[in-house]
Design a protein around this motif. Structure first.
Motif, PDB file in Angstrom:
ATOM      1  N   ARG A 280      -1.480   1.367   1.555  1.00  0.00           N
ATOM      2  CA  ARG A 280      -2.741   0.706   1.215  1.00  0.00           C
ATOM      3  C   ARG A 280      -3.466   1.443   0.096  1.00  0.00           C
ATOM      4  NH1 ARG A 280      -6.948  -0.283   5.553  1.00  0.00           N
ATOM      5  NH2 ARG A 280      -7.904  -1.157   3.677  1.00  0.00           N
ATOM      6  N   ILE A 281      -3.450   2.768   0.162  1.00  0.00           N
ATOM      7  CA  ILE A 281      -4.144   3.571  -0.839  1.00  0.00           C
ATOM      8  C   ILE A 281      -3.513   3.377  -2.218  1.00  0.00           C
ATOM      9  CG2 ILE A 281      -4.573   5.946  -1.591  1.00  0.00           C
ATOM     10  CD1 ILE A 281      -4.817   6.633   1.443  1.00  0.00           C
ATOM     11  N   VAL A 282      -2.198   3.423  -2.279  1.00  0.00           N
ATOM     12  CA  VAL A 282      -1.501   3.261  -3.555  1.00  0.00           C
ATOM     13  C   VAL A 282      -1.793   1.888  -4.145  1.00  0.00           C
ATOM     14  CG1 VAL A 282       0.780   3.089  -4.623  1.00  0.00           C
ATOM     15  CG2 VAL A 282       0.290   4.942  -3.011  1.00  0.00           C
ATOM     16  N   GLU A 283      -1.836   0.866  -3.305  1.00  0.00           N
ATOM     17  CA  GLU A 283      -2.162  -0.480  -3.782  1.00  0.00           C
ATOM     18  C   GLU A 283      -3.590  -0.555  -4.309  1.00  0.00           C
ATOM     19  OE1 GLU A 283      -1.362  -2.821  -0.348  1.00  0.00           O
ATOM     20  OE2 GLU A 283       0.824  -2.813  -0.638  1.00  0.00           O
ATOM     21  N   THR A 284      -4.516   0.162  -3.662  1.00  0.00           N
ATOM     22  CA  THR A 284      -5.916   0.159  -4.088  1.00  0.00           C
ATOM     23  C   THR A 284      -6.109   0.911  -5.398  1.00  0.00           C
ATOM     24  OG1 THR A 284      -6.657   0.057  -1.781  1.00  0.00           O
ATOM     25  CG2 THR A 284      -8.270   0.774  -3.415  1.00  0.00           C
ATOM     26  N   ILE A 285      -5.444   2.061  -5.546  1.00  0.00           N
ATOM     27  CA  ILE A 285      -5.562   2.836  -6.774  1.00  0.00           C
ATOM     28  C   ILE A 285      -5.003   2.067  -7.961  1.00  0.00           C
ATOM     29  CG2 ILE A 285      -4.763   4.929  -7.952  1.00  0.00           C
ATOM     30  CD1 ILE A 285      -4.967   6.397  -5.304  1.00  0.00           C
ATOM     31  N   ALA A 286      -3.899   1.383  -7.754  1.00  0.00           N
ATOM     32  CA  ALA A 286      -3.336   0.459  -8.751  1.00  0.00           C
ATOM     33  C   ALA A 286      -3.035   1.123 -10.093  1.00  0.00           C
ATOM     34  CB  ALA A 286      -4.276  -0.728  -8.950  1.00  0.00           C
ATOM     35  N   VAL A 287      -2.138   2.109 -10.062  1.00  0.00           N
ATOM     36  CA  VAL A 287      -1.573   2.670 -11.289  1.00  0.00           C
ATOM     37  C   VAL A 287      -0.056   2.510 -11.186  1.00  0.00           C
ATOM     38  CG1 VAL A 287      -3.424   4.214 -12.030  1.00  0.00           C
ATOM     39  CG2 VAL A 287      -1.863   4.962 -10.226  1.00  0.00           C
ATOM     40  N   PRO A 288       0.438   1.297 -11.360  1.00  0.00           N
ATOM     41  CA  PRO A 288       1.838   0.985 -11.044  1.00  0.00           C
ATOM     42  C   PRO A 288       2.866   1.748 -11.864  1.00  0.00           C
ATOM     43  CG  PRO A 288       0.785  -0.825 -12.228  1.00  0.00           C
ATOM     44  CD  PRO A 288      -0.308   0.119 -11.841  1.00  0.00           C
ATOM     45  N   ALA A 289       2.471   2.246 -13.039  1.00  0.00           N
ATOM     46  CA  ALA A 289       3.440   2.978 -13.851  1.00  0.00           C
ATOM     47  C   ALA A 289       3.727   4.370 -13.302  1.00  0.00           C
ATOM     48  CB  ALA A 289       2.931   3.080 -15.287  1.00  0.00           C
ATOM     49  N   ALA A 290       2.824   4.885 -12.474  1.00  0.00           N
ATOM     50  CA  ALA A 290       3.000   6.231 -11.924  1.00  0.00           C
ATOM     51  C   ALA A 290       3.940   6.200 -10.731  1.00  0.00           C
ATOM     52  CB  ALA A 290       1.651   6.809 -11.515  1.00  0.00           C
ATOM     53  N   ARG A 291       4.857   7.153 -10.690  1.00  0.00           N
ATOM     54  CA  ARG A 291       5.790   7.265  -9.571  1.00  0.00           C
ATOM     55  C   ARG A 291       5.103   7.978  -8.397  1.00  0.00           C
ATOM     56  NH1 ARG A 291      10.226  10.141 -13.126  1.00  0.00           N
ATOM     57  NH2 ARG A 291       8.450  10.210 -14.580  1.00  0.00           N
ATOM     58  N   GLU A 292       5.235   7.409  -7.225  1.00  0.00           N
ATOM     59  CA  GLU A 292       4.588   7.959  -6.038  1.00  0.00           C
ATOM     60  C   GLU A 292       5.390   9.130  -5.474  1.00  0.00           C
ATOM     61  OE1 GLU A 292       3.758   6.621  -1.402  1.00  0.00           O
ATOM     62  OE2 GLU A 292       4.040   5.069  -2.931  1.00  0.00           O
ATOM     63  N   ILE A 293       4.690  10.212  -5.156  1.00  0.00           N
ATOM     64  CA  ILE A 293       5.292  11.361  -4.484  1.00  0.00           C
ATOM     65  C   ILE A 293       4.670  11.462  -3.102  1.00  0.00           C
ATOM     66  CG2 ILE A 293       5.680  13.845  -4.504  1.00  0.00           C
ATOM     67  CD1 ILE A 293       7.130  12.543  -6.758  1.00  0.00           C
ATOM     68  N   SER A 294       5.412  11.055  -2.088  1.00  0.00           N
ATOM     69  CA  SER A 294       4.938  11.072  -0.711  1.00  0.00           C
ATOM     70  C   SER A 294       5.974  11.721   0.188  1.00  0.00           C
ATOM     71  CB  SER A 294       4.655   9.646  -0.211  1.00  0.00           C
ATOM     72  OG  SER A 294       3.508   9.107  -0.829  1.00  0.00           O
ATOM     73  N   CYS A 295       5.497  12.254   1.328  1.00  0.00           N
ATOM     74  CA  CYS A 295       6.420  12.847   2.289  1.00  0.00           C
ATOM     75  C   CYS A 295       6.055  12.494   3.722  1.00  0.00           C
ATOM     76  CB  CYS A 295       6.461  14.362   2.124  1.00  0.00           C
ATOM     77  SG  CYS A 295       4.861  15.173   2.316  1.00  0.00           S
ATOM     78  N   VAL A 296       4.924  11.807   3.935  1.00  0.00           N
ATOM     79  CA  VAL A 296       4.398  11.590   5.276  1.00  0.00           C
ATOM     80  C   VAL A 296       5.340  10.784   6.162  1.00  0.00           C
ATOM     81  CG1 VAL A 296       3.113   9.495   4.691  1.00  0.00           C
ATOM     82  CG2 VAL A 296       2.289  10.988   6.531  1.00  0.00           C
ATOM     83  N   VAL A 297       6.163   9.918   5.576  1.00  0.00           N
ATOM     84  CA  VAL A 297       7.127   9.147   6.371  1.00  0.00           C
ATOM     85  C   VAL A 297       8.071  10.069   7.122  1.00  0.00           C
ATOM     86  CG1 VAL A 297       9.072   7.555   6.232  1.00  0.00           C
ATOM     87  CG2 VAL A 297       7.012   7.099   4.908  1.00  0.00           C
ATOM     88  N   ASP A 298       8.428  11.187   6.507  1.00  0.00           N
ATOM     89  CA  ASP A 298       9.402  12.114   7.093  1.00  0.00           C
ATOM     90  C   ASP A 298       8.761  13.285   7.831  1.00  0.00           C
ATOM     91  OD1 ASP A 298      11.509  10.647   5.832  1.00  0.00           O
ATOM     92  OD2 ASP A 298      11.002  11.678   3.961  1.00  0.00           O
ATOM     93  N   THR A 299       7.537  13.670   7.457  1.00  0.00           N
ATOM     94  CA  THR A 299       6.930  14.886   7.996  1.00  0.00           C
ATOM     95  C   THR A 299       5.746  14.624   8.916  1.00  0.00           C
ATOM     96  OG1 THR A 299       5.352  15.130   6.166  1.00  0.00           O
ATOM     97  CG2 THR A 299       7.554  16.103   5.872  1.00  0.00           C
ATOM     98  N   GLY A 300       5.218  13.396   8.927  1.00  0.00           N
ATOM     99  CA  GLY A 300       3.948  13.164   9.581  1.00  0.00           C
ATOM    100  C   GLY A 300       2.835  13.843   8.799  1.00  0.00           C
ATOM    101  N   ASN A 301       1.618  13.732   9.308  1.00  0.00           N
ATOM    102  CA  ASN A 301       0.476  14.360   8.664  1.00  0.00           C
ATOM    103  C   ASN A 301       0.445  15.842   9.043  1.00  0.00           C
ATOM    104  OD1 ASN A 301      -2.040  15.254   7.838  1.00  0.00           O
ATOM    105  ND2 ASN A 301      -3.131  13.432   8.511  1.00  0.00           N
ATOM    106  N   THR A 302       0.735  16.701   8.092  1.00  0.00           N
ATOM    107  CA  THR A 302       0.778  18.142   8.332  1.00  0.00           C
ATOM    108  C   THR A 302      -0.487  18.840   7.833  1.00  0.00           C
ATOM    109  OG1 THR A 302       2.019  18.445   6.272  1.00  0.00           O
ATOM    110  CG2 THR A 302       3.291  18.284   8.310  1.00  0.00           C
TER     111      THR A 302
END
Length: 351
Positions: A280-302
Motif C-alpha cells: 500500500r505504501i509503495v502504491e501511495t508514494i508512486a515512484v514506479p521507476a524506482a526499484r523496491e528494496i524490501s525484506c519484510v516478507v521473509d524476515t517479518g518486522n524486525t
C-alpha cells in the motif's frame, strides 16, 4: 552540519552486515503453535516467514539481542575491510535491550574486543537506525573517522508461547504474525571507502504532538504487576490509515532536500510493518521507476534492524551513480524519518 536535511559533513556507508536467528518460521508453524490461521496471515498480513531467537515450542531463549548485534557488526566490519581496532565509536539502537544495565551496546562492544571508545545506546522504535546514523554523523563532524552503527530487536519477552488466540486481544494477537528477530549493522566513515555510498540527506522529526500512540510496548513484558496490563499492542487501524500518507510526505521532503526529482530515483526502501502494508505504501508514494528494496516478507518486522537489513540488500544491487531513498515511519508516537543515499561514480578525495 545540520541536524536534519542536507549533510554538510560527509558520511559514507563503508560496509554492512545482518544476522537472523535460527531457521525461518512460516505461517503454518505459527498456526500450529498459536492457532493463528495461516490463510488469514497470508491474506491480511502477507509476511511468509520470520526468525525467532527463542524456541517456538518452549519459549527458551537461544539467541539474545547481543548475540545478533555482535554477529551483524562482525559481518559489517568484514564487508568494509575495517579492523575492529580502527573503530572510533559504536552506536546501537533498539526497542528491546537484553537488560537495563549493562547496556546491550556495551555488551556488544565487549564481545567485539572494543575498548577505550565512546558507546551509545538509543531507545527507539523503527526510526532508531536513522537516529543512530544521525548521531554517527555528528560524531564524524566532531573529528571521529570511522564508527559502527547497529540496530536490532528481539521478541522473547513480549510474545508468550503459551498464549492462544482465545485469550489474546486483537491488538496483541497481530504482533505474533508481524514481528521477527534480527540485527543489522553498518560501518560508517568520513571518507568514501568500501561501498562508497554517501548520505545526501537525513530526516528525523517527531510529529506526534497531541496524537495517541500507534504502538505501545510495556517495559515489563509479560510480568504483569497491574492486572490486565498489555505487554505489546498495535493500533493497526491507526497505522493503516496514517503510515502511507506519512511515507509519501517523507519521500517528497527527502527528494526536495537532496535536490532530486522522482526521475532521479533508482531505489526505494519503504517502511516495513508488513508485506501488505508495504504494498500500500509503495502504491501511495508512486515512484514506479524506482526499484523496491524490501525484506519484510521473509524476515517479518524486525524493528530497528529493518532499515539496516534493507540497506544491506541495497549495497549488493546499487551501481555507480545510482540513488536511493529509505523511508521510515515510527508509529509509537509518530516519527518521520529517512535517508537519501547515492553511490559515487568514483571515490571522492579525502576531506
Amino acid at each position: 552540519m545540520t541536524t536534519n536535511g542536507g549533510t554538510r559533513t560527509p558520511l559514507y556507508i563503508a560496509g554492512t552486515g545482518t544476522a537472523l536467528p535460527g531457521d525461518p518460521v512460516d505461517n503454518e508453524q505459527l498456526d500450529k503453535a498459536f492457532g493463528i490461521s495461516a490463510e488469514w496471515t497470508d491474506l491480511f498480513v502477507g509476511t511468509r516467514t520470520r526468525h525467532f531467537g527463542w524456541d517456538l515450542g518452549t519459549g527458551e531463549v537461544l539467541h539474545t539481542l547481543a548475540d545478533l548485534c555482535t554477529e551483524a557488526a562482525d559481518r559489517a566490519a568484514a564487508s568494509a575491510g575495517t579492523g575492529l581496532q580502527d573503530l572510533d565509536f559504536l552506536v546501537l539502537a533498539t526497542t528491546t535491550p537484553d537488560r537495563l544495565l549493562p547496556t546491550t551496546a556495551n555488551e556488544v562492544a565487549d564481545r567485539l574486543g572494543l575498548d577505550h571508545l565512546p558507546t551509545y545506546q538509543i531507545q527507539a522504535g523503527c526510526s532508531g537506525a536513522v537516529q543512530a546514523l544521525d548521531l554517527a554523523r555528528a560524531l564524524i563532524a566532531s573529528g571521529h573517522r570511522t564508527g559502527l552503527v547497529v540496530g536490532g530487536d528481539v521478541t522473547a519477552r513480549f510474545l508468550d508461547p503459551h498464549r492462544t488466540p482465545a485469550d489474546l486481544p486483537a491488538q496483541e494477537l497481530i504482533n505474533y504474525v508481524l514481528f521477527g528477530d534480527g540485527a543489522g549493522a553498518a560501518v560508517v566513515s568520513a571518507e568514501s571507502e568500501g561501498e562508497g555510498i554517501g548520505l545526501r540527506a537525513l530526516l528525523h522529526r517527531f510529529t506526534g504532538r497531541g496524537r495517541q500512540p500507534g504502538q505501545i510496548i510495556d517495559w515489563d513484558g509479560p510480568v504483569r504487576r497491574t492486572p490486565g496490563r498489555t505487554m505489546l499492542s498495535e493500533d493497526y487501524k491507526a497505522i493503516e490509515d496514517s503510515v502511507p500518507g506519512l511515507a509519501s510526505e517523507i519521500c517528497w521532503e527527502l527528494l526536495d532536500t537532496a535536490g532530486w526529482t522522482p526521475d532521479d530515483l533508482d531505489f526505494l526502501l519503504p517502511p516495513q510493518l508488513s508485506a501488505r502494508m508495504t504494498q500500500r505504501i509503495v502504491e501511495t508514494i508512486a515512484v514506479p521507476a524506482a526499484r523496491e528494496i524490501s525484506c519484510v516478507v521473509d524476515t517479518g518486522n524486525t524493528g530497528n534492524a529493518l532499515p539496516l537489513l534493507q540497506l544491506d540488500r541495497l549495497v549488493r544491487q546499487m551501481s555507480s551513480g545510482e540513488r536511493a531513498l529509505a523511508v521510515v515511519v515510527e508509529s509509537s508516537k509518530w516519527i518521520r524519518a529517512g535517508l537519501a543515499l547515492e553511490k559515487h561514480a568514483e571515490a571522492e578525495p579525502n576531506r
